[in-house]
Design an enzyme around this catalytic site. Structure first.
Site, PDB file in Angstrom:
ATOM      1  N   THR A 121      79.235   3.925  70.695  1.00  0.00           N
ATOM      2  CA  THR A 121      79.535   4.903  71.860  1.00  0.00           C
ATOM      3  C   THR A 121      79.244   6.151  71.574  1.00  0.00           C
ATOM      4  O   THR A 121      79.342   6.687  70.385  1.00  0.00           O
ATOM      5  CB  THR A 121      80.960   4.918  72.329  1.00  0.00           C
ATOM      6  OG1 THR A 121      81.195   6.017  73.288  1.00  0.00           O
ATOM      7  CG2 THR A 121      82.162   4.925  71.202  1.00  0.00           C
ATOM      8  N   ASP A 122      78.825   7.114  72.386  1.00  0.00           N
ATOM      9  CA  ASP A 122      78.483   8.571  72.256  1.00  0.00           C
ATOM     10  C   ASP A 122      79.797   9.375  71.787  1.00  0.00           C
ATOM     11  O   ASP A 122      79.767  10.207  71.228  1.00  0.00           O
ATOM     12  CB  ASP A 122      77.928   9.393  73.418  1.00  0.00           C
ATOM     13  CG  ASP A 122      78.806   9.347  74.650  1.00  0.00           C
ATOM     14  OD1 ASP A 122      79.954   8.693  74.585  1.00  0.00           O
ATOM     15  OD2 ASP A 122      78.072   9.612  75.658  1.00  0.00           O
ATOM     16  N   GLU A 123      80.928   8.888  72.044  1.00  0.00           N
ATOM     17  CA  GLU A 123      82.173   9.555  71.631  1.00  0.00           C
ATOM     18  C   GLU A 123      82.581   9.553  70.047  1.00  0.00           C
ATOM     19  O   GLU A 123      83.184  10.560  69.718  1.00  0.00           O
ATOM     20  CB  GLU A 123      83.357   8.747  72.323  1.00  0.00           C
ATOM     21  CG  GLU A 123      83.274   8.862  73.852  1.00  0.00           C
ATOM     22  CD  GLU A 123      84.585   8.348  74.585  1.00  0.00           C
ATOM     23  OE1 GLU A 123      85.527   8.716  74.100  1.00  0.00           O
ATOM     24  OE2 GLU A 123      84.255   7.678  75.665  1.00  0.00           O
ATOM     25  N   TYR A 145      90.599   6.135  69.565  1.00  0.00           N
ATOM     26  CA  TYR A 145      89.440   5.136  70.032  1.00  0.00           C
ATOM     27  C   TYR A 145      88.139   5.681  69.343  1.00  0.00           C
ATOM     28  O   TYR A 145      87.457   4.746  68.730  1.00  0.00           O
ATOM     29  CB  TYR A 145      89.029   5.192  71.434  1.00  0.00           C
ATOM     30  CG  TYR A 145      87.832   4.732  72.039  1.00  0.00           C
ATOM     31  CD1 TYR A 145      87.538   3.218  71.812  1.00  0.00           C
ATOM     32  CD2 TYR A 145      86.956   5.499  72.701  1.00  0.00           C
ATOM     33  CE1 TYR A 145      86.075   2.736  72.171  1.00  0.00           C
ATOM     34  CE2 TYR A 145      85.742   5.047  72.993  1.00  0.00           C
ATOM     35  CZ  TYR A 145      85.429   3.699  72.897  1.00  0.00           C
ATOM     36  OH  TYR A 145      83.997   3.182  73.137  1.00  0.00           O
ATOM     37  N   LYS A 149      85.678   3.636  66.711  1.00  0.00           N
ATOM     38  CA  LYS A 149      84.351   3.058  66.664  1.00  0.00           C
ATOM     39  C   LYS A 149      83.419   3.738  65.724  1.00  0.00           C
ATOM     40  O   LYS A 149      82.562   3.039  65.220  1.00  0.00           O
ATOM     41  CB  LYS A 149      83.839   3.406  68.295  1.00  0.00           C
ATOM     42  CG  LYS A 149      84.368   2.732  69.336  1.00  0.00           C
ATOM     43  CD  LYS A 149      84.205   1.170  69.119  1.00  0.00           C
ATOM     44  CE  LYS A 149      82.730   0.817  69.476  1.00  0.00           C
ATOM     45  NZ  LYS A 149      82.390  -0.620  69.485  1.00  0.00           N
ATOM     46  N   TYR A 202      91.647  14.832  85.529  1.00  0.00           N
ATOM     47  CA  TYR A 202      92.228  15.941  84.523  1.00  0.00           C
ATOM     48  C   TYR A 202      91.979  17.095  84.414  1.00  0.00           C
ATOM     49  O   TYR A 202      90.781  17.370  84.692  1.00  0.00           O
ATOM     50  CB  TYR A 202      91.514  15.421  83.158  1.00  0.00           C
ATOM     51  CG  TYR A 202      92.419  13.651  82.781  1.00  0.00           C
ATOM     52  CD1 TYR A 202      93.730  13.891  82.704  1.00  0.00           C
ATOM     53  CD2 TYR A 202      91.722  12.886  82.122  1.00  0.00           C
ATOM     54  CE1 TYR A 202      94.606  12.615  82.348  1.00  0.00           C
ATOM     55  CE2 TYR A 202      92.340  11.824  81.689  1.00  0.00           C
ATOM     56  CZ  TYR A 202      93.549  11.610  81.842  1.00  0.00           C
ATOM     57  OH  TYR A 202      94.338  10.668  81.255  1.00  0.00           O
TER      58      TYR A 202
END
Length: 326
Positions: A121-123, A145, A149, A202
């Site tokens: 993931t880009d996160e 998370y 990753k 949010y």
């Protein structure tokens, strides 16, 4: 070709399996390993003589070793993936995303599996104030998370260096499309709005994400599987960047609802402001280009949820927690 697909009953994994089985000709034989957690659904995969489904856990070393034998490649989708859940249950994410990945890598090394594609993931990069991340950007995860990753990515790349395992890592933008469990922003907001219910946005809604249709994501993974260079990371970026408030407006329009259903809620801890990937490498090396514009993909996705209420309605208790963004 014999493929082991972990997490193949989930959103992206099941799309990849359906796509591969729909390819003309004899096609691969696919073994799906999925624990069928809340986000996995056996009904996402139609029966097919070329498909073997195994309900099980990637953290089970004996099962993983048995399934790894004789495989030509692994495409590793299985993961705990929702940031909000990771804030309150981080240990589950460390177990599945890191320990599970290491167990798969160990089995692949023992059996000398010819290729291992690790889907990430880009996160893992944290938050990008400006510009776009290239693959050499330092990792700076800001949620449990993302940290789990990032750790899994490093374990996968270390297996290439240490054991000579043919590992390739992909990192993608936020992915959307049909069959996505209604906790991420697009399916959550879509199903709420179809039922005339409020949607929880949010903060001020200014957090920005790139959006990638699941068809394009899976096409990029397949290119990397067949042509990516061992030991490399490839970005599979989305073509469209939007603020969450802008995305919400589009979903309101597509569902015929008004802005009175938007509820601004307290921001989550450590919420990254922006993700943005530079996908030049996969475009130049492998010829990858996304083909689904957000306007078309989003309209088709909303239409799918409108037409497939029996799939998602049992999954959506009408007292949603604040699950607003991926």
């Amino acid at each position: 070709m014999k493929l082991l697909i972990t997490g193949g009953a989930g959103f992206i994994g099941s799309h990849y399996v359906r796509t591969r089985l729909a390819t003309p000709g004899p096609g691969p034989h696919i073994t799906v390993l999925d624990r069928l957690t809340y986000a996995g659904n056996r009904d996402n995969l139609a029966p097919d003589p070329r498909l073997t489904f195994v309900e099980g856990d990637i953290c089970d070393p004996l099962l993983v070793d048995d399934l790894m034998a004789g495989q030509d490649a692994v495409v590793h989708f299985a993961a705990e993936s929702h940031v909000d859940r990771s804030i309150t249950a981080a240990a589950d994410f460390v177990r599945t995303n890191m320990l599970g990945t290491q167990i798969l890598l160990d089995a692949a090394a023992r059996h000398r599996t010819p290729r291992f594609v690790h889907v990430s993931t880009d996160e893992v990069y944290g938050s990008a104030d400006t510009g776009h991340w290239a693959e050499h950007q330092p990792l700076a995860p800001r949620s449990p998370y993302a940290a789990s990753k990032a750790g899994a990515d490093l374990l996968a790349l270390a297996a290439h260096t240490t054991h000579g395992l043919d590992v390739v890592v992909t990192r993608s933008s936020n992915t959307y499309g049909p069959y996505q469990y209604p906790e991420k922003i697009i399916p959550l907001f879509t199903t709420n709005l179809l039922d005339g219910l409020p949607v929880p946005l949010y903060g001020d809604g200014s957090h920005r994400r790139e959006w990638l249709h699941v068809t394009d994501h899976c096409a990029g993974i397949d290119l990397v599987l067949h042509r990516g260079r061992a030991g490399e990371v490839y970005h599979i970026g989305g073509p469209d960047e939007l603020a969450n408030s802008e995305l919400t407006t589009l979903l309101l329009e597509l569902t015929g609802r008004g802005p009175d259903l938007v509820r601004h809620v307290a921001d989550r801890p450590g919420h990254d402001r922006r993700y943005a990937l530079d996908s030049t490498k996969i475009a130049d090396e492998l010829g990858y280009h996304p083909t689904v514009p957000l306007a078309d993909g989003l309209a088709a996705t909303v239409a799918w949820y409108r037409d497939n209420r029996p799939w998602w309605h049992p999954l959506t208790p009408r007292h949603h927690p604040t699950l607003a963004t991926g």
